[in-house]
Design a protein around this motif. Structure first.
Motif, PDB file in Angstrom:
ATOM      1  N   UNK A 406      59.083  47.212  29.589  1.00 15.60           N
ATOM      2  CA  UNK A 406      59.100  48.487  30.305  1.00 15.60           C
ATOM      3  C   UNK A 406      59.148  48.182  31.800  1.00 15.60           C
ATOM      4  N   UNK A 407      60.139  48.766  32.492  1.00 11.92           N
ATOM      5  CA  UNK A 407      60.207  48.552  33.940  1.00 11.92           C
ATOM      6  C   UNK A 407      60.242  49.893  34.660  1.00 11.92           C
ATOM      7  N   UNK A 408      59.588  49.926  35.785  1.00  9.98           N
ATOM      8  CA  UNK A 408      59.516  51.127  36.626  1.00  9.98           C
ATOM      9  C   UNK A 408      59.496  50.622  38.068  1.00  9.98           C
ATOM     10  N   UNK A 409      60.694  50.236  38.589  1.00  8.65           N
ATOM     11  CA  UNK A 409      60.746  49.569  39.895  1.00  8.65           C
ATOM     12  C   UNK A 409      60.042  50.371  40.997  1.00  8.65           C
ATOM     13  N   UNK A 410      60.097  51.684  40.908  1.00  9.35           N
ATOM     14  CA  UNK A 410      59.421  52.485  41.949  1.00  9.35           C
ATOM     15  C   UNK A 410      57.908  52.522  41.768  1.00  9.35           C
ATOM     16  N   UNK A 411      57.481  52.081  40.627  1.00  6.95           N
ATOM     17  CA  UNK A 411      56.042  52.069  40.293  1.00  6.95           C
ATOM     18  C   UNK A 411      55.396  53.432  40.527  1.00  6.95           C
ATOM     19  N   UNK A 412      56.106  54.459  40.106  1.00  3.09           N
ATOM     20  CA  UNK A 412      55.598  55.814  40.346  1.00  3.09           C
ATOM     21  C   UNK A 412      55.205  56.529  39.053  1.00  3.09           C
ATOM     22  N   UNK A 413      55.243  55.806  37.934  1.00  2.00           N
ATOM     23  CA  UNK A 413      54.965  56.472  36.648  1.00  2.00           C
ATOM     24  C   UNK A 413      53.768  55.811  35.965  1.00  2.00           C
ATOM     25  N   UNK A 414      52.889  56.655  35.493  1.00  2.04           N
ATOM     26  CA  UNK A 414      51.728  56.196  34.725  1.00  2.04           C
ATOM     27  C   UNK A 414      51.768  56.875  33.365  1.00  2.04           C
ATOM     28  N   UNK A 415      51.584  56.075  32.316  1.00  2.00           N
ATOM     29  CA  UNK A 415      51.537  56.651  30.968  1.00  2.00           C
ATOM     30  C   UNK A 415      50.115  57.065  30.638  1.00  2.00           C
ATOM     31  N   UNK A 416      49.966  58.243  30.030  1.00  2.00           N
ATOM     32  CA  UNK A 416      48.656  58.540  29.440  1.00  2.00           C
ATOM     33  C   UNK A 416      48.631  58.021  27.998  1.00  2.00           C
ATOM     34  N   UNK A 417      49.820  57.907  27.407  1.00  2.00           N
ATOM     35  CA  UNK A 417      49.938  57.213  26.110  1.00  2.00           C
ATOM     36  C   UNK A 417      51.370  56.762  25.915  1.00  2.00           C
ATOM     37  N   UNK A 418      51.543  55.799  25.037  1.00  2.01           N
ATOM     38  CA  UNK A 418      52.873  55.308  24.678  1.00  2.01           C
ATOM     39  C   UNK A 418      52.815  54.882  23.217  1.00  2.01           C
ATOM     40  N   UNK A 419      53.715  55.462  22.426  1.00  2.00           N
ATOM     41  CA  UNK A 419      53.664  55.138  20.992  1.00  2.00           C
ATOM     42  C   UNK A 419      55.077  54.977  20.444  1.00  2.00           C
ATOM     43  N   UNK A 420      55.208  54.078  19.509  1.00  2.00           N
ATOM     44  CA  UNK A 420      56.423  54.037  18.689  1.00  2.00           C
ATOM     45  C   UNK A 420      56.116  54.871  17.452  1.00  2.00           C
ATOM     46  N   UNK A 421      57.033  55.764  17.133  1.00  4.31           N
ATOM     47  CA  UNK A 421      56.774  56.693  16.029  1.00  4.31           C
ATOM     48  C   UNK A 421      57.899  56.581  15.000  1.00  4.31           C
ATOM     49  N   UNK A 422      57.502  56.438  13.759  1.00  7.34           N
ATOM     50  CA  UNK A 422      58.475  56.226  12.683  1.00  7.34           C
ATOM     51  C   UNK A 422      58.343  57.350  11.663  1.00  7.34           C
ATOM     52  N   UNK A 423      59.196  58.389  11.757  1.00  9.35           N
ATOM     53  CA  UNK A 423      59.139  59.454  10.740  1.00  9.35           C
ATOM     54  C   UNK A 423      59.796  58.957   9.457  1.00  9.35           C
TER      55      UNK A 423
END
Ligand SMILES: [Zn+2]
Length: 954
Positions: A406-423
């Motif tokens: 995961x890259x965010x060169x501006x470093x302006x984004x914060x996750x409150x959660x991150x999930x891989x979801x498989x329906x």
């Protein structure tokens, strides 16, 4: 001065003689006392004790160890004994009377103990504190310390005059009269100043960890000089290594610049220029052994039989039986296995940013490289200013390894959660199995979410999760939780049942975390992973010596896929392929080959290493799994190893190839498998990672284990073409391996053990089955657990049923109900049978005479859960009533089972409507009687855990 004792018995040092203890820097008793080598204390001499007939037999044995420290003389001090008893033999248990005695010039203090242990693997630790002052002349020596000081007096100050410590154990009294005491040993600790040095060699990386263990050197920092001396005693390396006077310290010494040869590592501790203590240890700078340069089985481009090459299309990767397609997500939008879509909607990577949910959308997908064995692709997706790049390695067995950055060169984004979801399509998801020992963590998917925890205990990581049904499924594999922040380690993944979609959720981040720099890796593999041999449903394997009780195989050698040669009498310990009893092994191989049967073995545990292996002394620390894990077998410590140690795989593949060739074997039998059983924290071969608190966290060597297991398959493909595989009864199996690579396990991880040709299931309900003549598969397994763990169809690997815990071996056989029961379960499910040796040989022969007479191995089999063209139930059956058919040359053989327990279950009245050709001739093959249909309906009454075999022919 307080005594320090090791926390765990495994940390104890053992010496065979006092001289060895002294040479290693250990002090003997306080000055003036006689040596402990007085004859009575034969506990020094483990070998002498064995020579006197105390050696365990047939792998059985009770192990006692003792450890004691000498307290400083003084009021109130006590002597602490550590004693442990361990049953080595499977199922062994027993008691032994033990006497502990301390002798002084004017008398002795002693006590009797009864030690008890139960096996296998059970270890009973006794801690006994000896307080001389509390001992009396009138007390009962079985419950308290007794003093026989005569007219003299013994107090705790007498410790300074200790003459000897004795430990005597009688031969064990055991019900089976099989187990004897096999070893006595102990260590001595004293407060005298010493500096112990252990040389932990890592030969492949050419460095040494000098483990310095000071004792009795006071507190604070002290000076220490480390020196490496060559064979002429010349110092070739020297460095200062100050160390805390009362703590162990590891110092790394690079030795690549030194000539190959033998060396001594010496440490000298000083304070104010005065030498306090000195210790040393030997190590070798090795020439590369032949097995390390041969790289046996390494072939990255090889597509092992029976697989087919990987193919790619635009945004698509296909392997045998499965196709994965990307359209909108960095993960597959579609996963098709054996003709069925597994996903209800695309698998996604989704993040919480503020209060909003965002899903990474696919921006680009390209194939980076492609060989028959492997395609590598890159999928890039984004949301806002964040990009997710997935590098996807797709191998011919359908294993997809995702490395996500995961890259965010501006470093302006914060996750409150991150999930891989498989329906997942709920219709395809009825069963699950995970990496849990025993009967846990597998069975039917219910209505409640399944929370999956990372560490089961300090030994096992639940790193593989599979969901599916009897015919197909999907598995998820994890190697590390570095960079993860799940809300709870006991719920790092979650399966949420639903309709029409269930969702498998990978809980990567569940607390506020900057997006930039996150990295994750995991694997996905749809199952079945490869085609089954056409006669998978009727394969048979066994193990036998020359017992009258195990001769059913002799009556049908043409029906036997393989006979396993057990390691007893052939190999000491669990894995020592360099040292085999060639006479016995040749005899066994010949016994099977003379009858046209594949000879497989000798049984071994690739996950164990032990001192008799030639490279052990030099490579132990490079190969071992950490934390250390020891099982004593045949009186030899067996250490867990790790497939992350490539040099170990080099050794093992090379050595086993020699065994296969030397003895004309048709395959090998691994009791366990490489990697993954245990997580590992050994940094010397690349395992583990250090968290923010400086604690080394475990990893599971998933990719290394895949490579190790594949190397064995490649090695076998290049080494063995068995003329006895397949057996005479079997049809041709074009494209299938002509060797056996059989893995016995309790947990099934297709991405790693799928390189085996065969598996062995069935030991999971050990506690329920072991030694129990009334044990019923209906009660110990049940339908859901049985189907989750025992089928071949769901995984694509023939999965034999281990009947090794049944109790009906013998001539004459003691009973027959468990034998009928096992076949009642195995036949309608198409589960291959094995370990016939524990069953009623007459019944086994009777059943196979019917099955072979029909020719089931060349027939078309329809297992009990699938639609059947020949029969239908007259009314909706109970779950316990099942049937399956074999069809061959226009004839049909029906098996109908009642799977209710024979411990009180009801008989089943079965009514099946025949849908095949008109006016069949119907015969009950087990009773040899003709039957008639009533309006084309067959009616049968079947007792619990029994079955009928009915033949229909024109
Ligand atoms: Zn490791």
């Amino acid at each position: 001065m307080a005594q320090t004792f090791p926390d765990t018995p495994d940390a104890w040092t053992e010496f065979e003689t006092p001289a060895q203890a002294a040479a290693a820097g250990w002090s003997a008793l306080p000055a003036g006392n006689p040596s402990l080598s007085v004859p009575k204390v034969d506990a020094w001499a483990g070998n002498a004790v064995q020579a006197n007939g105390w050696q365990g037999v047939n792998g059985g044995g009770l192990k006692f160890e003792r450890s004691f420290g000498l307290p400083a003389a003084g009021s109130g001090s006590t002597l602490r004994f550590f004693l442990r008893a361990e049953a080595n033999g499977e199922g062994s248990s027993g008691i032994s009377a033990v006497t502990l005695r301390a002798r002084f010039p004017n008398g002795s203090v002693y006590r009797n103990l009864v030690m008890f242990t139960a096996g296998p693997g059970a270890l009973t630790l006794y801690v006994v504190d000896m307080d001389i002052a509390a001992a009396t002349t009138t007390s009962d020596p079985w419950t308290t310390w007794r003093k026989d000081a005569g007219s003299g007096s013994l107090t705790n100050t007498s410790w300074s005059q200790l003459q000897s410590l004795e430990w005597t154990a009688e031969r064990c009294r055991l019900p089976a009269d099989l187990i004897q005491v096999d070893r006595l040993s102990f260590e001595i600790q004293s407060g005298t100043a010493r500096l112990t040095v252990r040389a932990l060699n890592i030969p492949s990386r050419k460095y040494l960890i000098a483990r310095l263990q000071p004792q009795g050197l006071g507190i604070g920092m002290i000076s220490c000089t480390l020196e490496v001396l060559d064979q002429n005693n010349a110092v070739v390396l020297r460095r200062e290594a100050p160390l805390p006077a009362n703590e162990p310290r590891d110092v790394r010494i690079e030795y690549a610049s030194l000539p190959k040869g033998a060396y001594i590592c010496r440490a000298s501790a000083y304070r104010a220029g005065v030498l306090l203590a000195q210790g040393q240890a030997a190590f070798n700078h090795l020439e590369d052994p032949p097995w390390i340069t041969s790289r046996t089985g390494v072939d990255p481009d090889r597509v092992v039989k029976p697989w087919t090459p990987v193919t790619t299309g635009e945004r698509q990767i296909s392997v045998w039986g499965r196709t994965m397609t990307w359209e909108t997500s960095i993960f597959p939008d579609s996963i098709i296995s054996s003709g069925e879509q597994l996903l209800a909607s695309p698998m996604t990577l989704a993040a919480g940013i503020g209060a909003e949910t965002h899903t990474f959308r696919l921006k680009s997908f390209r194939i980076l490289s492609h060989t028959p064995a492997r395609a590598v692709a890159e999928a890039v997706g984004d949301i806002c200013d964040v990009e997710a790049t997935a590098r996807i390695t797709a191998d011919f067995d359908g294993f997809l390894w995702f490395e996500i950055r995961i890259t965010n060169p501006k470093r302006n984004v914060t996750f409150s959660w991150l999930r891989a979801q498989v329906p997942l399509r709920a219709s395809q998801m009825r069963l699950y199995q995970t990496f849990r020992p025993g009967a846990d963590g597998a069975g039917a998917i219910g209505a409640s979410p399944i929370q999956l925890g990372w560490l089961v205990n300090d030994w096992v990581a639940n790193f593989y999760h599979w969901f599916g049904n009897e015919d197909r499924g999907i598995g998820f594999t994890f190697s590390t939780l570095e960079k993860w922040k799940p809300a709870s380690l006991s719920n790092f993944c979650t399966f949420v049942p639903g309709s029409p979609a269930s969702v498998y959720r990978i809980n990567l981040i569940e607390s506020t975390t900057p997006a930039d720099g996150l990295r994750f890796e995991f694997g996905i593999q749809a199952t079945p992973i490869k085609p089954l041999p056409p006669d998978y449903h009727s394969m048979v394997a066994d193990r036998a010596f020359a017992w009258p009780s195990s001769l059913a195989w002799l009556a049908m050698p043409g029906n036997i896929d393989m006979m396993v040669i057990w390691n007893t009498d052939i190999m000491q310990g669990l894995n020592d392929p360099e040292h085999l009893n060639s006479t016995v092994l040749n005899q066994r191989v010949q016994m099977y080959h003379d009858r046209g049967v594949a000879a497989v073995g000798p049984a071994s545990c690739p996950q164990k290493i032990s001192p008799p292996m030639t490279p052990f002394n030099d490579f132990f620390h490079e190969w071992q799994r950490l934390p250390e894990d020891i099982l004593t077998w045949d009186g030899i410590p067996q250490y867990a190893d790790c497939s992350g140690a490539t040099s170990y795989i080099d050794f093992l593949t090379h050595t086993w190839r020699n065994v296969m060739q030397t003895y004309s074997l048709d395959g090998f039998y691994f009791d366990g498998w490489l990697g993954g059983q245990f997580h590992c924290r050994n940094p010397h071969h690349g395992c583990g990672w250090v968290d923010d608190n400086g604690v080394t966290q475990p990893t599971v060597p998933v990719l290394a284990s895949r490579e190790a297991m594949k190397r064995f398959a490649v090695m076998m493909e290049d080494t063995v073409t068995s003329p006895y595989t397949p057996p005479l009864d079997a049809p041709e199996r074009p494209g299938f391996p002509r060797y056996h690579y059989w893995v016995h396990t309790w947990e099934f991880v297709p991405p790693i053990i799928g390189f085996a040709t065969e598996w062995l299931t069935g030991e999971q309900p050990y506690g329920c089955l072991y030694g129990n003549t009334s044990a019923s598969y209906a009660q110990c397994w049940g339908l859901d657990l049985f189907r989750a763990r025992c089928l071949s169809t769901a995984f694509g690997v023939p999965n034999y049923l281990f009947n090794g815990l049944l109790t009906e071996a013998g001539d004459p056989p003691p009973d027959d109900k468990q034998t009928w029961m096992s076949f009642a379960w195995a036949l309608p499910h198409g589960v291959p049978q094995s370990w016939l040796v524990n069953m009623n040989q007459n019944v086994v022969k009777q059943i196979y005479s019917v099955l072979r007479g029909f020719g089931v191995r060349r027939a078309n089999f329809i297992p009990c859960w699938r639609e059947n063209p020949f029969f239908e139930w007259v009314s909706t059956p109970a779950r316990e009533d099942v049937f399956a058919t074999w069809e061959r040359n226009g004839r049909v053989l029906l098996v109908v089972s009642n799977l209710r327990t024979f411990n009180g279950g009801a008989p089943a009245t079965v009514r099946l409507r025949w849908k095949g050709f008109p006016n069949p001739s119907v015969r009950n093959m087990l009773t040899n009687t003709n039957m008639s249909l009533n309006n084309n309906v067959l009616e049968l009454i079947i007792p619990p855990e029994r079955f009928a075999l009915i033949r229909f022919q024109p």
